[in-house]
Design a protein around this motif. Structure first.
Motif, mmCIF file in Angstrom:
data_model
loop_
_atom_site.group_PDB
_atom_site.id
_atom_site.type_symbol
_atom_site.label_atom_id
_atom_site.label_comp_id
_atom_site.label_asym_id
_atom_site.label_seq_id
_atom_site.Cartn_x
_atom_site.Cartn_y
_atom_site.Cartn_z
ATOM 1 N N ILE A 9 -4.035 -0.686 -1.910
ATOM 2 C CA ILE A 9 -2.619 -0.955 -2.129
ATOM 3 C C ILE A 9 -2.501 -2.175 -3.018
ATOM 4 C CG2 ILE A 9 -0.441 -1.614 -1.058
ATOM 5 C CD1 ILE A 9 -1.242 -0.022 1.397
ATOM 6 N N LYS A 10 -1.781 -2.004 -4.129
ATOM 7 C CA LYS A 10 -1.540 -3.108 -5.058
ATOM 8 C C LYS A 10 -0.212 -3.764 -4.703
ATOM 9 C CE LYS A 10 -4.235 -1.375 -8.842
ATOM 10 N NZ LYS A 10 -4.360 -1.192 -10.265
ATOM 11 N N ILE A 11 -0.237 -5.087 -4.737
ATOM 12 C CA ILE A 11 0.934 -5.897 -4.434
ATOM 13 C C ILE A 11 1.438 -6.493 -5.746
ATOM 14 C CG2 ILE A 11 1.777 -7.859 -3.046
ATOM 15 C CD1 ILE A 11 0.713 -5.419 -1.422
ATOM 16 N N LYS A 12 2.741 -6.768 -5.834
ATOM 17 C CA LYS A 12 3.338 -7.180 -7.102
ATOM 18 C C LYS A 12 2.738 -8.441 -7.722
ATOM 19 C CE LYS A 12 7.469 -9.584 -5.464
ATOM 20 N NZ LYS A 12 8.924 -9.532 -5.460
ATOM 21 N N ASP A 13 2.086 -9.292 -6.943
ATOM 22 C CA ASP A 13 1.465 -10.495 -7.513
ATOM 23 C C ASP A 13 0.078 -10.212 -8.095
ATOM 24 O OD1 ASP A 13 -0.165 -10.231 -5.295
ATOM 25 O OD2 ASP A 13 0.350 -12.169 -4.419
ATOM 26 N N GLY A 14 -0.325 -8.921 -8.117
ATOM 27 C CA GLY A 14 -1.623 -8.542 -8.665
ATOM 28 C C GLY A 14 -2.710 -8.400 -7.619
ATOM 29 N N GLU A 15 -2.428 -8.839 -6.415
ATOM 30 C CA GLU A 15 -3.406 -8.717 -5.329
ATOM 31 C C GLU A 15 -3.550 -7.243 -4.931
ATOM 32 O OE1 GLU A 15 -4.265 -10.807 -1.007
ATOM 33 O OE2 GLU A 15 -2.301 -11.039 -1.931
ATOM 34 N N GLU A 16 -4.751 -6.899 -4.480
ATOM 35 C CA GLU A 16 -5.000 -5.540 -4.009
ATOM 36 C C GLU A 16 -5.671 -5.611 -2.641
ATOM 37 O OE1 GLU A 16 -8.006 -2.007 -5.153
ATOM 38 O OE2 GLU A 16 -6.540 -2.452 -6.715
ATOM 39 N N HIS A 17 -5.169 -4.792 -1.726
ATOM 40 C CA HIS A 17 -5.746 -4.706 -0.390
ATOM 41 C C HIS A 17 -6.454 -3.374 -0.243
ATOM 42 C CE1 HIS A 17 -3.783 -8.319 0.984
ATOM 43 N NE2 HIS A 17 -2.640 -7.876 0.494
ATOM 44 N N GLU A 18 -7.595 -3.413 0.432
ATOM 45 C CA GLU A 18 -8.369 -2.198 0.673
ATOM 46 C C GLU A 18 -8.461 -1.983 2.181
ATOM 47 O OE1 GLU A 18 -12.706 -0.262 -0.493
ATOM 48 O OE2 GLU A 18 -12.332 -2.383 -0.882
ATOM 49 N N TYR B 148 5.142 16.975 -0.347
ATOM 50 C CA TYR B 148 4.210 16.677 0.735
ATOM 51 C C TYR B 148 4.172 15.188 1.040
ATOM 52 C CZ TYR B 148 2.519 21.384 -0.085
ATOM 53 O OH TYR B 148 2.446 22.740 -0.211
ATOM 54 N N ARG B 149 3.817 14.887 2.285
ATOM 55 C CA ARG B 149 3.583 13.517 2.722
ATOM 56 C C ARG B 149 2.251 13.531 3.471
ATOM 57 N NH1 ARG B 149 7.139 13.808 -0.163
ATOM 58 N NH2 ARG B 149 9.261 13.093 -0.042
ATOM 59 N N ILE B 150 1.282 12.799 2.947
ATOM 60 C CA ILE B 150 -0.014 12.714 3.621
ATOM 61 C C ILE B 150 0.021 11.489 4.520
ATOM 62 C CG2 ILE B 150 -2.515 12.558 3.372
ATOM 63 C CD1 ILE B 150 -2.145 13.613 0.490
ATOM 64 N N HIS B 151 -0.172 11.729 5.816
ATOM 65 C CA HIS B 151 -0.150 10.652 6.805
ATOM 66 C C HIS B 151 -1.568 10.149 7.032
ATOM 67 C CE1 HIS B 151 4.039 11.166 8.453
ATOM 68 N NE2 HIS B 151 3.922 12.186 7.623
ATOM 69 N N PHE B 152 -1.748 8.842 6.857
ATOM 70 C CA PHE B 152 -3.038 8.185 7.065
ATOM 71 C C PHE B 152 -2.917 7.174 8.199
ATOM 72 C CE2 PHE B 152 -3.340 9.437 2.635
ATOM 73 C CZ PHE B 152 -4.672 9.810 2.480
ATOM 74 N N VAL B 153 -3.937 7.092 9.021
ATOM 75 C CA VAL B 153 -4.039 6.007 9.996
ATOM 76 C C VAL B 153 -4.857 4.914 9.320
ATOM 77 C CG1 VAL B 153 -5.015 5.287 12.207
ATOM 78 C CG2 VAL B 153 -3.876 7.507 12.016
ATOM 79 N N ILE B 154 -4.320 3.714 9.319
ATOM 80 C CA ILE B 154 -5.040 2.562 8.783
ATOM 81 C C ILE B 154 -5.884 1.996 9.919
ATOM 82 C CG2 ILE B 154 -4.838 0.244 7.799
ATOM 83 C CD1 ILE B 154 -2.145 1.144 6.590
ATOM 84 N N MET B 155 -7.195 1.989 9.714
ATOM 85 C CA MET B 155 -8.116 1.549 10.765
ATOM 86 C C MET B 155 -8.354 0.037 10.709
ATOM 87 S SD MET B 155 -8.397 4.261 12.432
ATOM 88 C CE MET B 155 -9.583 3.715 13.651
ATOM 89 N N HIS B 156 -8.634 -0.471 9.531
ATOM 90 C CA HIS B 156 -8.764 -1.923 9.372
ATOM 91 C C HIS B 156 -8.796 -2.295 7.898
ATOM 92 C CE1 HIS B 156 -13.084 -0.853 9.212
ATOM 93 N NE2 HIS B 156 -13.217 -1.932 8.496
ATOM 94 N N HIS B 157 -8.566 -3.581 7.665
ATOM 95 C CA HIS B 157 -8.560 -4.152 6.318
ATOM 96 C C HIS B 157 -9.989 -4.499 5.940
ATOM 97 C CE1 HIS B 157 -7.922 -7.495 3.387
ATOM 98 N NE2 HIS B 157 -6.987 -6.674 2.949
ATOM 99 N N ARG B 158 -10.364 -4.152 4.734
ATOM 100 C CA ARG B 158 -11.692 -4.515 4.237
ATOM 101 C C ARG B 158 -11.610 -5.838 3.515
ATOM 102 N NH1 ARG B 158 -15.404 0.215 1.723
ATOM 103 N NH2 ARG B 158 -15.620 1.421 3.638
ATOM 104 N N VAL B 159 -12.477 -6.741 3.894
ATOM 105 C CA VAL B 159 -12.519 -8.048 3.237
ATOM 106 C C VAL B 159 -13.450 -7.925 2.042
ATOM 107 C CG1 VAL B 159 -13.103 -10.492 3.534
ATOM 108 C CG2 VAL B 159 -12.148 -9.179 5.445
ATOM 109 N N LYS B 160 -12.987 -8.438 0.925
ATOM 110 C CA LYS B 160 -13.784 -8.352 -0.309
ATOM 111 C C LYS B 160 -14.690 -9.537 -0.446
ATOM 112 C CE LYS B 160 -10.362 -5.587 -2.624
ATOM 113 N NZ LYS B 160 -9.523 -5.401 -3.728
#
Length: 164
Positions: free
Chosen positions: A59-68, A152-164
């Protein structure tokens, strides 16, 4: 937050009936989503992509950060036909995703419902949300993500955040 399932998949004895169970799932989901949005600024999302090879959501955030995030797809909801398709039965998904999503089939016995063993079922918006909430609780996720793709809507369960 109320723990709904124990590590063996048993329903917490405080749960009085199915409506109570679903209500608790919705309450927990609200808390989890709020925490996710606050911690990772997901309300500032500018884009996303699914990496099937690594079974992650970016997921990209408007400040350029990306979360995985490590994710498990649980279902695909067709908004035009009001139909839910379980991810474990979707041959278009990678084997790893389908294998992880197959854990949801065990809900058939816990909930005493064939809805969790049939590849698809009729589902309006409310039912799709309920299946998504229940999946987050069963899999022990920290939240969910719904990826829109046309009807369509694909439903995902978010398990955890990956630290880079």
């Amino acid at each position: 937050m109320t723990r709904i399932f124990d590590i063996y998949g048993n329903i917490n004895p405080i749960v009085t009936d199915v409506n109570h169970l679903l209500s608790l799932c919705a309450e927990n989901m609200e808390e989890k989503q709020k925490a996710l949005v606050e911690q990772y600024h997901l309300d500032q999302m500018t884009g996303y992509r699914i990496d099937e090879e690594n079974e992650t959501l970016h997921i990209k955030i408007k400040d350029g950060e990306e979360h995985e995030f490590d994710v498990i797809p649980v279902g695909l909801w067709n908004s035009k036909e009001n139909k839910w398709f379980w991810a474990w039965a979707n041959g278009g998904m990678c084997e790893g995703f389908r294998r992880k999503a197959a854990a949801l089939r065990k809900l058939k016995d816990v909930m005493n419902s064939d809805d969790f063993s049939n590849a698809s079922l009729d589902a309006d918006t409310s039912m799709a949300q309920t299946l998504s909430y229940l999946s987050v609780e069963w899999l022990g996720g920290i939240g969910r993500f719904i990826a829109p793709q046309e009807d369509y809507r694909i439903h995902f369960v978010i398990m955890h955040h990956r630290v880079k």
